[in-house]
Design an enzyme around this catalytic site. Structure first.
Site, PDB file in Angstrom:
ATOM      1  N   ASP A  79       0.830  -1.204   0.000  1.00 51.96           N
ATOM      2  CA  ASP A  79       0.000   0.000   0.000  1.00 51.96           C
ATOM      3  C   ASP A  79       0.863   1.251   0.000  1.00 51.96           C
ATOM      4  OD1 ASP A  79       0.712  -0.810   2.702  1.00 51.96           O
ATOM      5  OD2 ASP A  79      -0.502   0.871   3.400  1.00 51.96           O
ATOM      6  N   ASP A 116       7.760   4.257  -1.665  1.00 52.96           N
ATOM      7  CA  ASP A 116       7.517   3.740  -0.324  1.00 52.96           C
ATOM      8  C   ASP A 116       6.184   2.995  -0.363  1.00 52.96           C
ATOM      9  OD1 ASP A 116       7.085   3.306   2.371  1.00 52.96           O
ATOM     10  OD2 ASP A 116       6.576   5.392   2.815  1.00 52.96           O
ATOM     11  N   GLU A 146      -0.013  -1.147   5.546  1.00 57.20           N
ATOM     12  CA  GLU A 146       1.024  -0.758   6.490  1.00 57.20           C
ATOM     13  C   GLU A 146       0.872   0.683   6.935  1.00 57.20           C
ATOM     14  OE1 GLU A 146       5.099   0.899   7.524  1.00 57.20           O
ATOM     15  OE2 GLU A 146       3.692   1.465   5.946  1.00 57.20           O
ATOM     16  N   GLU A 147       0.561   1.556   5.984  1.00 58.02           N
ATOM     17  CA  GLU A 147       0.590   2.993   6.253  1.00 58.02           C
ATOM     18  C   GLU A 147      -0.510   3.458   7.213  1.00 58.02           C
ATOM     19  OE1 GLU A 147       3.009   4.681   5.481  1.00 58.02           O
ATOM     20  OE2 GLU A 147       3.887   4.080   3.584  1.00 58.02           O
ATOM     21  N   HIS A 456       5.478  10.399   1.542  1.00 60.93           N
ATOM     22  CA  HIS A 456       4.180  10.831   2.068  1.00 60.93           C
ATOM     23  C   HIS A 456       3.825  12.240   1.593  1.00 60.93           C
ATOM     24  CE1 HIS A 456       4.359   7.821   5.707  1.00 60.93           C
ATOM     25  NE2 HIS A 456       4.638   7.251   4.543  1.00 60.93           N
TER      26      HIS A 456
END
Length: 481
Positions: A79, A116, A146-147, A456
């Site tokens: 993800d 990422d 995960e995020e 991000h």
């Protein structure tokens, strides 16, 4: 993207990455990408396991002569954080990530790139697909979600993996060997507010904070960058103390694990000139405070339709006071590792839905007791403003083991390959190693990765030559006897 495919050694890796970028894979909506990963394993004729939440394990047998060596697990998450510039037209649920090369770096066009941790996922797939590599048994574990709280790792079960050495491929700095990370927990705060009609002499305005860099709420929390929600609250506090203002709604940030770059408030104002004067003073004060750390800050006021309802004055004051004074940023530095943040908290998301004002925070610490102290402080603070809090998604930190056989092996290979030792570090961010390690006692773990920056955020980029070095390093590790 032909330039990515020019070097034969990484062509396969970049081919996979280009394909992954065509599949929407934001957190909570990455099922199609996880299924695609599983399809790659099956297409290679390899044992492929997909659990009930979507995590994928693909197992490749050892090559001749390596059967008795300890097996390796290569782990990454599929993800990505979905952030875009305000003027970028992009639907993360449908549209592919558009790629662009600038110099030696790969970016997306106006959005997060998903390097990422897409680079880690595709590195693992390329290892599985390569036919001329020498290695022990390799298991590639690709986790989901995960995020948004390391949920894939949380639901991943013990007893599936058989390897001894665990290589997390989610680090973001070449030459650094990560051997520990912080744990974390989320806070959701909500307040039901009373609504009333704005003053009849009022006009509608949108107050907007923009131009900030944002960043990763762990890695960048000590960068002194501006938090758009905190700056919005500072501005509203000044307005409440200097003129008549009605607040209809508040909004800012998108992810609790990203430092918010933008925030807005819809207002009812009776004295536009006075409000603009107050805002100008706040801009000057804030720019002086954050200086070159975030030089492009803007706070603007533009006309909009007058809102039908605004938050009652007492509730509006309580909301603004809470947001203005809530704990945010670095709470404590590590006494053992100079320069490492030990405990922090991030005010990441602010929203208004009718008569409910809510905000979301992520607290991190390598010390569990310190993490829970922050939780208690935030809860007590929110209670003073009439907010109710819920704490969710807690996960453990990962204790460093600097003398493990794996750490020694990785550093030995790095020195033989690149002529220098690695920088051994722990990081103030969440990695899945702590969670998975609890389910597999005795497994030795490290995290490595290529150079990437501004993850991000829409400025996220990965260094292409560094990915080549990362690939070379990983092959050297796997082929070491």
């Amino acid at each position: 993207m032909d330039a990515l495919l020019q070097k034969p050694e990484t062509k396969l890796l970049w081919n996979y990455f280009i394909e992954l970028c065509k599949i929407p894979h934001g957190s909570k909506k990455e099922a199609a990408a996880a299924n695609w990963v599983a399809e790659q394993g099956r297409a290679l004729g390899l044992e492929t396991i997909q659990d009930e939440v979507g995590n994928v394990v693909i197992r490749k047998p050892a090559t001749p002569g390596y059967e008795k060596l300890p097996g390796f697990i290569l782990q990454a998450h599929v993800d990505m954080v979905c952030e875009k510039n305000e003027d970028t037209v992009h639907d993360f649920d449908k549209d592919p990530i558009k790629l662009q090369i600038k110099g030696d770096n790969l970016y997306a066009v106006g959005t997060t790139l998903g390097a990422d941790n897409g680079v880690g996922v595709c590195t693992g797939l390329a290892i599985l697909a390569s036919k001329d590599l020498q290695h022990p048994q390799v298991e590639v574990l690709v986790t989901i979600d995960e995020e948004m709280g390391l949920n894939g790792a949380n639901f991943f079960k013990g007893g599936i993996l058989t390897g001894k050495y665990f290589l997390n491929l989610d680090s973001e700095e070449e030459g650094f060997l990560t051997i520990g990370c912080a744990g974390g927990i989320d806070t959701e705060a909500k307040k039901k507010v009373a609504l009333s009609a704005p003053a009849s002499s009022s006009k509608g305005f949108k107050l907007k904070v923009s131009g900030l860099k944002g960043g990763h709420s762990g890695i960048d929390i000590n960068s002194s960058r501006g938090n758009a929600i905190r700056i919005l609250a500072r501005t509203l506090y000044a307005l409440q103390n200097g003129t008549k203002v009605g607040i209809a709604s508040l909004k800012g940030g998108n992810k609790r694990n990203a430092i918010p770059r933008e925030a807005t408030a819809i207002l009812a104002l009776q004295d536009e000139a006075k409000a603009k004067s107050i805002i100008s003073a706040v801009v000057a004060e804030t720019k002086q405070a954050i200086g070159k750390f975030d030089p492009d800050l803007q706070i603007t006021l533009e006309p909009v339709d007058l809102p039908a309802k605004v938050i009652a004055d007492n509730d509006a004051i309580a909301v603004v006071n809470t947001l203005f004074t809530i704990l945010h940023g670095v709470v404590a530095m590590s006494p053992e590792m100079p320069g490492l943040v030990q405990t922090s908290t991030n005010l990441g998301v602010l929203d208004t839905q009718e008569d409910i004002v809510s905000f979301y925070m992520l607290h991190r610490s390598s010390i569990d007791a310190s993490k829970m102290t922050v939780v208690d402080r935030v809860s007590a603070h929110c209670a003073l403003g009439g907010f109710e809090t819920t704490h969710i998604g807690g996960y453990p930190g990962w204790k460093p083991e600097p003398d493990s056989d794996l750490v020694k092996l990785i550093n030995e290979v790095h020195k033989a390959t690149f002529g220098k030792d690695m920088e051994v570090v722990a990081i103030h961010a969440g990695l899945e190693c702590g969670i998975i390690g609890e389910k597999y006692p005795g497994m030795q773990m490290v995290s490595i990765g290529p150079d990437m920056w501004d993850v991000h955020t829409p400025e996220e980029h990965v260094n292409i030559p560094s990915v080549g070095n990362f690939w070379k390093f990983l092959l050297a590790i796997l082929s070491k006897k």
